[in-house]
Scaffold this motif. Structure first.
Motif, PDB file in Angstrom:
ATOM      1  N   GLN A   4      26.968 -34.581 -94.449  1.00  0.00           N
ATOM      2  CA  GLN A   4      27.892 -35.084 -95.466  1.00  0.00           C
ATOM      3  C   GLN A   4      27.636 -36.559 -95.775  1.00  0.00           C
ATOM      4  N   SER A   7      24.579 -36.750 -97.890  1.00  0.00           N
ATOM      5  CA  SER A   7      24.920 -36.286 -99.244  1.00  0.00           C
ATOM      6  C   SER A   7      25.660 -37.363-100.024  1.00  0.00           C
ATOM      7  N   ASN A   8      26.561 -38.073 -99.370  1.00  0.00           N
ATOM      8  CA  ASN A   8      27.300 -39.149-100.039  1.00  0.00           C
ATOM      9  C   ASN A   8      26.369 -40.272-100.476  1.00  0.00           C
ATOM     10  N   GLU A  11      24.570 -38.898-103.466  1.00  0.00           N
ATOM     11  CA  GLU A  11      25.465 -38.691-104.611  1.00  0.00           C
ATOM     12  C   GLU A  11      25.769 -39.982-105.359  1.00  0.00           C
ATOM     13  N   ALA A  16      22.137 -41.392-111.311  1.00  0.00           N
ATOM     14  CA  ALA A  16      22.202 -40.012-110.827  1.00  0.00           C
ATOM     15  C   ALA A  16      22.574 -39.030-111.945  1.00  0.00           C
ATOM     16  N   GLU A  49      25.876 -29.485-111.648  1.00  0.00           N
ATOM     17  CA  GLU A  49      27.088 -30.287-111.558  1.00  0.00           C
ATOM     18  C   GLU A  49      27.226 -31.140-112.809  1.00  0.00           C
ATOM     19  N   LYS A  60      35.101 -33.383-112.299  1.00  0.00           N
ATOM     20  CA  LYS A  60      33.848 -32.860-111.772  1.00  0.00           C
ATOM     21  C   LYS A  60      33.921 -31.339-111.665  1.00  0.00           C
ATOM     22  N   ARG A  87      24.505 -34.210-113.735  1.00  0.00           N
ATOM     23  CA  ARG A  87      23.766 -34.715-112.577  1.00  0.00           C
ATOM     24  C   ARG A  87      22.294 -34.358-112.697  1.00  0.00           C
ATOM     25  N   TYR A 121      16.705 -41.126-107.946  1.00  0.00           N
ATOM     26  CA  TYR A 121      16.698 -40.335-109.185  1.00  0.00           C
ATOM     27  C   TYR A 121      15.676 -40.856-110.195  1.00  0.00           C
TER      28      TYR A 121
END
Length: 186
Positions: A4, A7-8, A11, A16, A49, A60, A87, A121
Motif C-alpha cells: 500500500q 502504491s501511494n 499514485e 500521473a 481509473e 474517483k 490515469r 509516468y
C-alpha cells in the motif's frame, strides 16, 4: 514498506493523469486532452481509473461502457463538457522493474527522479533485462530507461547485481548534460 505504501508513492507521482474534457459527439463520448489537444474515444479507456470533477471535487472511479463511472457501489454517467482526468498506464516492463526493486532503492530512485523534475509516468521506453533472467543463483545486468517530461529527455541505466548482496546503481543523464548517480547496496 508494504504494498500500500508503494502504491501511494506511485499514485501521487507528478503527471500521473491525462486531463481534459469529454464531449458527446455522434453518439460517442470523446476525450479532448487539454495539453496536447488530441481527441480520443472514451471507449479506449474502459476499465481504467478516472476522476471526474463534480461540485468542485474530484470523484474517483473506473470507466465502464457508455460513459458510465463505477465508484464503489455507485454508478454515474459522464456529462457533456465535463472535466476528466484519466490515469496514465505505466509501461508493463517498467512496472515489473519497479516491483523488483527493494524498498530503499525504489524510494531513492523515485525521489531522485522527482528532484530532477521527472516522474515515473514520463517513462516512454523500458528494457527490463531482469525479466529474462533466472534469479536462482543471483543475477546481474543492466536495464535501460528513457523518460520525457516534455522539457527534457532523461536516460537511465540501472546496473544491478543481485548475488550475496543486492546492488542497484542508477546512472542518470539528462539532455541538458546534467548527470546523477545513485547507488544502493543491501
Amino acid at each position: 514498506m508494504n504494498r500500500q505504501q508503494r502504491s501511494n508513492l506511485i499514485e501521487f507521482q507528478p503527471r500521473a493523469f491525462n486531463a481534459g474534457t469529454v464531449e458527446y459527439i455522434n453518439s460517442q463520448w470523446v476525450f479532448f486532452d487539454e495539453e496536447t489537444e488530441e481527441a480520443a474515444l472514451v471507449d479506449e479507456f474502459i476499465h481504467q481509473e478516472v476522476e471526474v470533477l463534480r461540485n468542485n471535487k474530484w470523484c474517483k472511479g473506473f470507466l465502464l461502457d457508455n460513459g458510465c463511472i463505477q465508484t464503489g457501489n455507485e454508478k454515474f454517467f459522464l456529462q457533456d463538457q465535463e472535466l476528466v482526468r484519466i490515469r496514465k498506464q505505466l509501461i508493463y516492463s517498467f512496472e515489473r522493474l519497479l516491483d523488483e526493486l527493494n524498498d530503499e532503492a525504489f524510494v531513492q530512485f523515485l525521489n531522485t527522479l522527482n528532484s530532477l523534475n521527472f516522474s515515473i509516468y514520463d517513462c516512454i521506453y523500458c528494457y527490463n533485462h531482469l525479466t529474462f533472467l533466472d534469479n536462482e543463483n543471483g543475477v546481474s545486468g543492466v536495464n535501460f530507461l528513457v523518460l520525457d517530461n516534455e522539457e527534457m529527455i532523461c536516460n537511465v541505466q540501472h546496473h544491478f547485481d543481485y548475488h550475496e548482496k543486492q546492488n542497484d546503481r542508477f546512472e542518470i543523464t539528462m539532455s541538458t548534460g546534467k548527470r546523477a548517480v545513485i547507488e544502493r547496496i543491501s
